[in-house]
Design a protein around this motif. Structure first.
Motif, short mmCIF file in Angstrom:
data_model
loop_
_atom_site.label_atom_id
_atom_site.label_comp_id
_atom_site.label_asym_id
_atom_site.label_seq_id
_atom_site.Cartn_x
_atom_site.Cartn_y
_atom_site.Cartn_z
N ALA A 36 -6.73 -1.78 36.56
CA ALA A 36 -5.85 -0.98 35.70
C ALA A 36 -5.62 0.35 36.40
N VAL A 37 -4.37 0.78 36.43
CA VAL A 37 -4.01 2.09 36.98
C VAL A 37 -3.52 2.94 35.81
N VAL A 38 -4.16 4.11 35.64
CA VAL A 38 -3.89 4.97 34.50
C VAL A 38 -3.23 6.26 34.99
N LYS A 39 -2.06 6.57 34.41
CA LYS A 39 -1.35 7.81 34.75
C LYS A 39 -0.92 8.52 33.48
N TYR A 40 -0.97 9.84 33.53
CA TYR A 40 -0.46 10.67 32.46
C TYR A 40 0.71 11.44 33.05
N GLY A 41 1.91 11.03 32.67
CA GLY A 41 3.09 11.52 33.36
C GLY A 41 3.08 10.92 34.75
N ASN A 42 3.10 11.75 35.78
CA ASN A 42 3.04 11.26 37.17
C ASN A 42 1.67 11.47 37.80
N VAL A 43 0.68 11.89 37.01
CA VAL A 43 -0.63 12.24 37.54
C VAL A 43 -1.63 11.13 37.24
N ALA A 44 -2.32 10.64 38.27
CA ALA A 44 -3.37 9.64 38.10
C ALA A 44 -4.54 10.29 37.36
N ILE A 45 -5.05 9.60 36.34
CA ILE A 45 -6.12 10.16 35.50
C ILE A 45 -7.47 9.60 35.95
N SER A 46 -8.34 10.50 36.37
CA SER A 46 -9.67 10.09 36.80
C SER A 46 -10.77 10.71 35.96
N LYS A 47 -10.43 11.63 35.08
CA LYS A 47 -11.43 12.25 34.22
C LYS A 47 -10.99 12.12 32.78
N ASP A 48 -11.96 12.06 31.92
CA ASP A 48 -11.74 12.10 30.47
C ASP A 48 -11.00 10.91 29.88
N ALA A 49 -10.68 9.91 30.65
CA ALA A 49 -10.06 8.70 30.09
C ALA A 49 -11.16 7.73 29.70
N GLU A 50 -11.00 7.11 28.55
CA GLU A 50 -11.92 6.06 28.14
C GLU A 50 -11.21 4.73 28.36
N VAL A 51 -11.78 3.89 29.23
CA VAL A 51 -11.14 2.63 29.61
C VAL A 51 -12.12 1.49 29.36
N GLN A 52 -11.65 0.45 28.66
CA GLN A 52 -12.42 -0.77 28.47
C GLN A 52 -11.48 -1.95 28.58
N PHE A 53 -11.99 -3.04 29.13
CA PHE A 53 -11.23 -4.27 29.23
C PHE A 53 -11.75 -5.24 28.17
N GLU A 54 -10.83 -5.79 27.40
CA GLU A 54 -11.17 -6.82 26.43
C GLU A 54 -10.74 -8.16 27.01
N ILE A 55 -11.65 -9.12 26.97
CA ILE A 55 -11.35 -10.46 27.49
C ILE A 55 -11.17 -11.41 26.32
N ILE A 56 -10.06 -12.14 26.34
CA ILE A 56 -9.75 -13.09 25.28
C ILE A 56 -9.59 -14.47 25.91
N GLU A 57 -10.35 -15.44 25.38
CA GLU A 57 -10.28 -16.82 25.86
C GLU A 57 -9.78 -17.71 24.74
N ASN A 58 -8.67 -18.39 25.02
CA ASN A 58 -8.08 -19.32 24.06
C ASN A 58 -7.91 -18.70 22.68
N GLY A 76 -15.28 -10.12 23.90
CA GLY A 76 -15.93 -8.82 24.02
C GLY A 76 -15.21 -7.83 24.90
N MET A 77 -15.78 -6.63 24.90
CA MET A 77 -15.26 -5.52 25.68
C MET A 77 -16.21 -5.23 26.83
N VAL A 78 -15.63 -4.89 27.99
CA VAL A 78 -16.41 -4.60 29.18
C VAL A 78 -15.91 -3.28 29.77
N SER A 79 -16.83 -2.43 30.19
CA SER A 79 -16.45 -1.19 30.85
C SER A 79 -16.22 -1.46 32.33
N PRO A 80 -15.03 -1.15 32.84
CA PRO A 80 -14.75 -1.38 34.26
C PRO A 80 -15.38 -0.29 35.12
N LYS A 81 -15.41 -0.54 36.42
CA LYS A 81 -15.89 0.44 37.38
C LYS A 81 -14.74 1.38 37.72
#
Length: 134
Positions: free
Chosen positions: A53-75, A80-85
């Motif tokens: 996942a690439v996260v941008k706020y406007g044109n700026v890549a966000i590396s601080k203060d963003a909360e990111v989780q991936f949810e995996i859905i099967e069928n 569940g939710m997993v915290s990415p690196k």
């Protein structure tokens, strides 16, 4: 005396009309832009796939203060939710494997400031010998 009053009134009118022509620059609100992709594009059973996942706020890549989780859905069922690196420069990655074929989705849940985005990546997990449908 009348000339002085007329000159003063003229300066006042010129000053008032000039301040009305100045425009204030209003900054447009920035948007949270999140994209998600997989590598490889064709996801096979028991093989590692990387979701980025690439996260941008406007044109700026966000590396601080963003909360990111991936949810995996099967069928259709969330497993569940997993915290990415966090790799920096607004990139968040998750390496995983799938052990059952079927329809899957990964949703990147991203919170930044008062904004929330959740792009969805849908894909099919296949056996290695299956052909991709056209």
């Amino acid at each position: 005396m009348k000339k002085i009053i007329i000159i003063l009134i003229s300066f006042l009118l010129i000053g008032c009309s000039d301040s009305g022509t100045k425009q204030q620059k209003v900054e447009q609100p920035k948007t949270l832009d999140v994209s998600i992709e997989s590598n490889p594009k064709k996801v096979l059973l028991n093989e590692t796939v990387t979701f980025t996942a690439v996260v941008k706020y406007g044109n700026v890549a966000i590396s601080k203060d963003a909360e990111v989780q991936f949810e995996i859905i099967e069928n259709g069922v969330s497993i569940g939710m997993v915290s990415p690196k966090h790799l920096g420069e607004g990139k968040y990655v998750l390496d995983t494997k799938f052990f059952e074929p079927g329809e899957k989705q990964v949703i990147a849940h991203v919170d930044y400031k008062a904004l929330h985005e959740m792009p969805v990546l849908a894909f099919q997990v296949m056996n290695g010998e299956e052909e991709e449908p056209f």
